[in-house]
Design a protein around this motif. Structure first.
Motif, mmCIF file in Angstrom:
data_model
loop_
_atom_site.group_PDB
_atom_site.id
_atom_site.type_symbol
_atom_site.label_atom_id
_atom_site.label_comp_id
_atom_site.label_asym_id
_atom_site.label_seq_id
_atom_site.Cartn_x
_atom_site.Cartn_y
_atom_site.Cartn_z
ATOM 1 N N SER A 28 0.833 -1.201 0.000
ATOM 2 C CA SER A 28 0.000 0.000 0.000
ATOM 3 C C SER A 28 0.865 1.247 0.000
ATOM 4 C CB SER A 28 -0.921 0.029 1.227
ATOM 5 O OG SER A 28 -1.710 1.213 1.223
ATOM 6 N N THR A 29 0.443 2.229 -0.802
ATOM 7 C CA THR A 29 1.072 3.527 -0.788
ATOM 8 C C THR A 29 0.434 4.402 0.285
ATOM 9 O OG1 THR A 29 1.805 5.349 -2.199
ATOM 10 C CG2 THR A 29 -0.464 4.597 -2.492
ATOM 11 N N TRP A 30 0.958 5.614 0.428
ATOM 12 C CA TRP A 30 0.496 6.564 1.448
ATOM 13 C C TRP A 30 -0.498 7.503 0.793
ATOM 14 C CZ3 TRP A 30 -0.121 7.640 6.276
ATOM 15 C CH2 TRP A 30 -0.170 8.955 6.751
ATOM 16 N N ASN A 31 -1.795 7.142 0.868
ATOM 17 C CA ASN A 31 -2.820 7.937 0.212
ATOM 18 C C ASN A 31 -4.176 7.487 0.740
ATOM 19 O OD1 ASN A 31 -4.828 8.624 -2.068
ATOM 20 N ND2 ASN A 31 -2.957 9.652 -2.772
ATOM 21 N N PRO A 32 -5.122 8.409 0.958
ATOM 22 C CA PRO A 32 -6.442 7.988 1.435
ATOM 23 C C PRO A 32 -7.134 6.975 0.529
ATOM 24 C CG PRO A 32 -6.198 10.354 1.664
ATOM 25 C CD PRO A 32 -4.997 9.878 0.892
ATOM 26 N N SER A 33 -6.774 6.967 -0.762
ATOM 27 C CA SER A 33 -7.377 6.022 -1.701
ATOM 28 C C SER A 33 -6.565 4.748 -1.860
ATOM 29 C CB SER A 33 -7.537 6.686 -3.078
ATOM 30 O OG SER A 33 -8.342 7.835 -2.996
ATOM 31 N N GLY A 34 -5.500 4.599 -1.076
ATOM 32 C CA GLY A 34 -4.635 3.436 -1.201
ATOM 33 C C GLY A 34 -5.252 2.171 -0.620
ATOM 34 N N PHE A 35 -4.528 1.074 -0.784
ATOM 35 C CA PHE A 35 -4.957 -0.236 -0.280
ATOM 36 C C PHE A 35 -5.174 -0.166 1.232
ATOM 37 C CE2 PHE A 35 -3.650 -5.033 -0.567
ATOM 38 C CZ PHE A 35 -4.954 -5.394 -0.292
ATOM 39 N N PHE A 36 -4.257 0.491 1.929
ATOM 40 C CA PHE A 36 -4.374 0.719 3.374
ATOM 41 C C PHE A 36 -4.591 2.208 3.577
ATOM 42 C CE2 PHE A 36 -2.866 1.099 7.772
ATOM 43 C CZ PHE A 36 -3.417 -0.025 8.357
ATOM 44 N N GLY A 37 -5.739 2.702 3.127
ATOM 45 C CA GLY A 37 -5.996 4.130 3.138
ATOM 46 C C GLY A 37 -6.817 4.549 4.335
ATOM 47 N N SER A 38 -7.343 5.768 4.261
ATOM 48 C CA SER A 38 -8.180 6.290 5.342
ATOM 49 C C SER A 38 -9.322 7.108 4.771
ATOM 50 C CB SER A 38 -7.339 7.159 6.285
ATOM 51 O OG SER A 38 -6.732 8.224 5.566
ATOM 52 N N GLY A 39 -9.697 6.778 3.560
ATOM 53 C CA GLY A 39 -10.711 7.575 2.886
ATOM 54 C C GLY A 39 -12.085 6.951 2.871
ATOM 55 N N GLY A 40 -12.356 5.991 3.772
ATOM 56 C CA GLY A 40 -13.667 5.376 3.827
ATOM 57 C C GLY A 40 -13.845 4.215 2.879
ATOM 58 N N ARG A 41 -12.811 3.893 2.096
ATOM 59 C CA ARG A 41 -12.897 2.769 1.162
ATOM 60 C C ARG A 41 -11.783 1.759 1.436
ATOM 61 N NH1 ARG A 41 -12.818 6.022 -4.351
ATOM 62 N NH2 ARG A 41 -11.472 7.329 -3.061
ATOM 63 N N ASP A 42 -11.406 1.674 2.678
ATOM 64 C CA ASP A 42 -10.311 0.789 3.065
ATOM 65 C C ASP A 42 -10.615 -0.649 2.671
ATOM 66 O OD1 ASP A 42 -8.028 1.801 4.007
ATOM 67 O OD2 ASP A 42 -8.594 1.863 6.113
ATOM 68 N N VAL A 43 -9.767 -1.240 1.856
ATOM 69 C CA VAL A 43 -9.957 -2.615 1.415
ATOM 70 C C VAL A 43 -9.216 -3.582 2.325
ATOM 71 C CG1 VAL A 43 -9.625 -4.227 -0.502
ATOM 72 C CG2 VAL A 43 -10.246 -1.853 -0.966
ATOM 73 N N LEU A 44 -7.996 -3.214 2.705
ATOM 74 C CA LEU A 44 -7.126 -4.160 3.399
ATOM 75 C C LEU A 44 -7.685 -4.662 4.730
ATOM 76 C CD1 LEU A 44 -4.457 -5.690 3.318
ATOM 77 C CD2 LEU A 44 -3.355 -3.711 4.359
ATOM 78 N N PRO A 45 -8.186 -3.796 5.636
ATOM 79 C CA PRO A 45 -8.644 -4.314 6.925
ATOM 80 C C PRO A 45 -9.720 -5.381 6.809
ATOM 81 C CG PRO A 45 -8.378 -1.945 7.040
ATOM 82 C CD PRO A 45 -8.229 -2.320 5.597
ATOM 83 N N GLY A 46 -10.657 -5.213 5.873
ATOM 84 C CA GLY A 46 -11.695 -6.220 5.705
ATOM 85 C C GLY A 46 -11.219 -7.457 4.975
ATOM 86 N N ASP A 84 -2.687 -6.726 14.417
ATOM 87 C CA ASP A 84 -2.328 -7.799 15.349
ATOM 88 C C ASP A 84 -2.981 -9.120 14.971
ATOM 89 O OD1 ASP A 84 -1.260 -8.790 18.030
ATOM 90 O OD2 ASP A 84 -3.417 -9.109 18.287
ATOM 91 N N ARG A 85 -4.253 -9.094 14.653
ATOM 92 C CA ARG A 85 -4.946 -10.347 14.313
ATOM 93 C C ARG A 85 -4.313 -11.009 13.093
ATOM 94 N NH1 ARG A 85 -11.364 -10.738 12.595
ATOM 95 N NH2 ARG A 85 -11.396 -12.978 12.143
ATOM 96 N N ALA A 86 -4.016 -10.194 12.088
ATOM 97 C CA ALA A 86 -3.405 -10.745 10.878
ATOM 98 C C ALA A 86 -2.005 -11.274 11.153
ATOM 99 C CB ALA A 86 -3.353 -9.675 9.786
ATOM 100 N N ARG A 87 -1.249 -10.587 12.008
ATOM 101 C CA ARG A 87 0.101 -11.047 12.334
ATOM 102 C C ARG A 87 0.054 -12.368 13.074
ATOM 103 N NH1 ARG A 87 2.154 -7.066 15.948
ATOM 104 N NH2 ARG A 87 4.212 -8.002 15.736
ATOM 105 N N ARG A 88 -0.913 -12.545 13.971
ATOM 106 C CA ARG A 88 -1.036 -13.822 14.675
ATOM 107 C C ARG A 88 -1.465 -14.944 13.744
ATOM 108 N NH1 ARG A 88 -5.112 -13.564 18.141
ATOM 109 N NH2 ARG A 88 -5.724 -11.391 17.862
ATOM 110 N N ALA A 89 -2.067 -14.586 12.613
ATOM 111 C CA ALA A 89 -2.437 -15.582 11.613
ATOM 112 C C ALA A 89 -1.320 -15.847 10.609
ATOM 113 C CB ALA A 89 -3.698 -15.142 10.880
ATOM 114 N N GLY A 90 -0.172 -15.147 10.749
ATOM 115 C CA GLY A 90 0.976 -15.450 9.904
ATOM 116 C C GLY A 90 1.459 -14.330 9.007
#
Length: 380
Positions: A28-46, A84-90
């Motif tokens: 992920s790049t540093w941008n609200p529209s990125g994979f790990f963004g903060s613009g309300g369309r976050d894909v990675l956490p889900g 943390d949850r993802a890290r504990r899963a590997g």
């Protein structure tokens, strides 16, 4: 990166990638529209919980390369807490300054966005699946924008294994990213030095222009402390098929047993585990050694049927309830997680099969390949 290509296997081994495993790098790049963004369309956490559930642990290795500004903006502690949850899963978090290039060279596929790392991956010929396009943030005339328009897209709601299979099967390296990344591959150091010294109106230093080689990263295999659901199929001829993931797919076949690392976050997980394991030196005095630890675990957890102490990349010591300790060791050409050997032995014994006499072996089938391992009395 081009000079380091011959060392790809070393970088894979440094990340604990096993034979037959696919290394998927999330970027992920540093941008609200990125994979790990903060613009309300976050894909990675889900997506992260589904990656751990749908991609079997022995078939896939997951690592994340996040832009340095993500680390700086939120802080390393906050970032590790969120993941943390993802890290504990590997999932392994890659050093964003010193380790991202090696991880990229080791990757089989990249799930990324419109950042530079995804473009470098495409330039290296690595399959890229875009999880966030961010075209509104790009100059439409830029080469990166053309790449984003043509690169395959991730369907975040579709089955993940099928999308990765299709990406790898249909991959054809693109000529554009490589050509636009460097018009003189392998000669950039000399050309840049000549240009810079010319601008300074100084003579170039004698000797060839050179770059520091990429360092070999430290050995960092995955540490899975989240409970695993292990599906097994016992076959004739001493073979056990093992598939480990955080969840069992709906309607999936096979016999299932829970396997839990002793360092699980919830101690209650240990009470229902049929297999409990941990990693460490065989003679660690804090744990009473492999023989003492396996006996202690079975005494403390009545539901547990097998305790496994992983002593190295290819071996472990196991104790089945009401039996003495056994040493499991990888055979020729085998490259599977010893914890998978332990689950195979548990499934074999639970099916009422006698363990091979005289140290002859079994085979565990993971990631589409059979891995032979020997079963001998501990100390024998």
């Amino acid at each position: 990166m081009l000079a380091a290509r011959p060392y790809r296997d070393r970088y894979r081994r440094a990340l604990g990638v096993r034979g037959g495993q696919r290394l998927v790098v999330l970027n992920s790049t540093w941008n609200p529209s990125g994979f790990f963004g903060s613009g309300g369309r976050d894909v990675l956490p889900g997506l992260l919980p589904r990656l751990a559930a749908e991609l079997p642990a022995d078939d896939y290795r997951l690592a994340a390369v996040l832009h340095p500004n993500i680390w700086h903006g939120h802080g390393p502690g906050q970032l590790r807490a969120w993941l943390d949850r993802a890290r504990r899963a590997g999932l392994t978090l890659i050093d964003p300054v010193r380790g991202w290039r090696q991880a990229l060279l080791a990757a089989d596929a990249v799930l990324g966005d419109f950042g530079a790392v995804s473009y470098y991956a495409a330039a290296l010929g690595i399959p890229v699946l875009l999880a966030a396009a961010g075209q509104e943030a790009l100059d439409p005339e830029a080469p990166l924008a053309e790449f984003v328009r043509t690169a395959p897209r991730l369907d975040p709601f579709g089955p993940l294994p099928g999308q990765l299979d299709a990406l790898l099967a249909g991959h054809r390296p693109l000529s554009g990213p490589a050509a636009y990344t460097s018009s003189a591959p392998g000669r950039s150091a000399a050309l840049l030095r000549r240009c810079l010294y010319g601008l300074l109106e100084l003579p170039e230093p004698p000797g060839p222009a050179s770059l520091e080689p990429l360092p070999l990263p430290p050995y960092e295999p995955p540490l899975r402390t989240a409970p695993l659901a292990v599906r097994t199929w016992v076959r004739d001829g001493g073979e056990v098929v093992v598939e480990r993931s955080t969840e069992v797919p709906y309607g999936a076949a096979g016999t299932v047993h829970p396997a839990v690392h002793e360092d699980t976050r919830d101690p209650g997980d240990l009470e229902s585990a049929e297999v409990i394991w941990r990693d460490g030196p065989p003679d660690d005095p804090r744990l009473g050694g492999a023989e003492g630890w396996t006996a202690e675990v079975l005494a403390r957890h009545p539901h547990c049927r097998l305790a496994a102490y992983v002593t190295g990349p290819g071996e472990c010591v196991v104790r089945i309830r009401d039996q003495g300790p056994l040493r499991l060791a990888a055979g020729p050409g085998a490259d599977a997680d010893p914890a998978a050997y332990a689950s195979a032995v548990h499934a074999w014994a639970a099916a009422g099969r006698a363990l091979p006499p005289g140290g002859s072996g079994l085979r565990v089938r993971v990631a589409g390949a059979a891995h032979p391992f020997s079963v001998r009395p501990y100390g024998g």
